[in-house]
Design an enzyme around this catalytic site. Sequence first.
Site, PDB file in Angstrom:
ATOM      1  N   ASN A  99       1.560   0.299  14.633  1.00  0.00           N
ATOM      2  CA  ASN A  99       2.995  -0.006  14.702  1.00  0.00           C
ATOM      3  C   ASN A  99       3.810   1.148  15.274  1.00  0.00           C
ATOM      4  O   ASN A  99       5.043   1.031  15.367  1.00  0.00           O
ATOM      5  CB  ASN A  99       3.523  -0.331  13.299  1.00  0.00           C
ATOM      6  N   ASP A 155       2.284  13.591  14.081  1.00  0.00           N
ATOM      7  CA  ASP A 155       1.953  12.425  13.266  1.00  0.00           C
ATOM      8  C   ASP A 155       3.280  11.662  13.077  1.00  0.00           C
ATOM      9  O   ASP A 155       4.358  12.200  13.383  1.00  0.00           O
ATOM     10  CB  ASP A 155       1.372  12.878  11.922  1.00  0.00           C
ATOM     11  N   ASP A 171       3.956   8.605  10.316  1.00  0.00           N
ATOM     12  CA  ASP A 171       4.310   8.142   8.970  1.00  0.00           C
ATOM     13  C   ASP A 171       4.397   9.325   8.004  1.00  0.00           C
ATOM     14  O   ASP A 171       3.409  10.019   7.772  1.00  0.00           O
ATOM     15  CB  ASP A 171       3.260   7.138   8.468  1.00  0.00           C
ATOM     16  N   SER A 206      -1.380   4.568  13.191  1.00  0.00           N
ATOM     17  CA  SER A 206      -0.677   3.289  13.034  1.00  0.00           C
ATOM     18  C   SER A 206      -0.528   2.534  14.346  1.00  0.00           C
ATOM     19  O   SER A 206      -0.016   3.068  15.334  1.00  0.00           O
ATOM     20  CB  SER A 206       0.713   3.524  12.446  1.00  0.00           C
ATOM     21  N   GLY A 250      -2.543   8.150   6.074  1.00  0.00           N
ATOM     22  CA  GLY A 250      -3.168   8.542   7.343  1.00  0.00           C
ATOM     23  C   GLY A 250      -4.425   7.764   7.678  1.00  0.00           C
ATOM     24  O   GLY A 250      -5.049   7.988   8.712  1.00  0.00           O
ATOM     25  N   ILE A 251      -4.811   6.840   6.819  1.00  0.00           N
ATOM     26  CA  ILE A 251      -6.052   6.072   7.013  1.00  0.00           C
ATOM     27  C   ILE A 251      -5.733   4.774   7.766  1.00  0.00           C
ATOM     28  O   ILE A 251      -4.737   4.112   7.455  1.00  0.00           O
ATOM     29  CB  ILE A 251      -6.702   5.760   5.645  1.00  0.00           C
ATOM     30  N   ARG A 257      -5.760   0.877   9.280  1.00  0.00           N
ATOM     31  CA  ARG A 257      -5.503  -0.355   8.519  1.00  0.00           C
ATOM     32  C   ARG A 257      -6.762  -0.912   7.846  1.00  0.00           C
ATOM     33  O   ARG A 257      -6.784  -1.140   6.635  1.00  0.00           O
ATOM     34  CB  ARG A 257      -4.884  -1.409   9.445  1.00  0.00           C
TER      35      ARG A 257
HETATM   36  C1  GL1 Z   1      -2.239   2.211   9.411  1.00  0.00           C
HETATM   37  C2  GL1 Z   1      -2.313   1.932   7.907  1.00  0.00           C
HETATM   38  C3  GL1 Z   1      -1.172   2.668   7.177  1.00  0.00           C
HETATM   39  C4  GL1 Z   1      -1.147   4.161   7.530  1.00  0.00           C
HETATM   40  C5  GL1 Z   1      -1.160   4.321   9.051  1.00  0.00           C
HETATM   41  C6  GL1 Z   1      -1.305   5.777   9.473  1.00  0.00           C
HETATM   42  O1  GL1 Z   1      -1.016   1.694   9.957  1.00  0.00           O
HETATM   43  O2  GL1 Z   1      -2.186   0.544   7.677  1.00  0.00           O
HETATM   44  O3  GL1 Z   1      -1.264   2.473   5.789  1.00  0.00           O
HETATM   45  O4  GL1 Z   1      -2.241   4.834   6.922  1.00  0.00           O
HETATM   46  O5  GL1 Z   1      -2.261   3.610   9.649  1.00  0.00           O
HETATM   47  O6  GL1 Z   1      -0.214   6.521   9.072  1.00  0.00           O
HETATM   48  P1  GL1 Z   1      -0.867   0.295  10.772  1.00  0.00           P
HETATM   49  O7  GL1 Z   1      -1.267  -0.780   9.856  1.00  0.00           O
HETATM   50  O8  GL1 Z   1       0.581   0.294  11.144  1.00  0.00           O
HETATM   51  O9  GL1 Z   1      -1.789   0.371  11.979  1.00  0.00           O
END
Ligand code: GL1
Length: 150
Positions: free
Chosen positions: A124, A13, A15, A122, A50-51, A53
């Site tokens: 990102n 994982d 973040d 994510s 972990g959820i 966006r």
């Molecule tokens: C998305 C959510 C974040 C986080 C990550 C997983 O990331 O926005 O808050 O839960 O997933 O660690 P991102 O926006 O970068 O796709």
Amino acid sequence: MTKFSDIKGFAFDLDGVIADTARFHGEAWHQTADEVGTTWTPELAEGLKGISRMASLQMILDAGDHADDFSQADKEALAEKKNHNYQQLISTLTEDDILPGMKDFIQSAKAAGYTMSVASASKNAPMILDHLGLTKYFVGIVDPATLTKG
Ligand code: GL1
């Protein structure tokens, strides 16, 4: 590092595991919660980890009973704004932001011949791994856009 024949590789994982980026997601989501009128609580912050966006945004709207107050276009704009704020917060990320012990572990595992990938929700993740100088250690980064179940 001893190589164990029954371990084929590692999927990490990102973040809060490789780097301390979860707090920046939290900070950006806090701004979103303030904007939509949802009270930001430690429970909400913890539940978002972990959820994805859009699912995170839905949880924030649900927590404030605001699910019906925003159109799909509004939700996409809110998610886009959160991502913009998040990217501002992580723009100065460097190798120094790798969590203690992770770089040593990743380097040792690579040297021992393990195959490694990153499996984060994510979008990102590729950019963050670049900022941290870690991209070269991984054979792949799972693209969350291709997943139907996290
Ligand atoms: C998305 C959510 C974040 C986080 C990550 C997983 O990331 O926005 O808050 O839960 O997933 O660690 P991102 O926006 O970068 O796709």
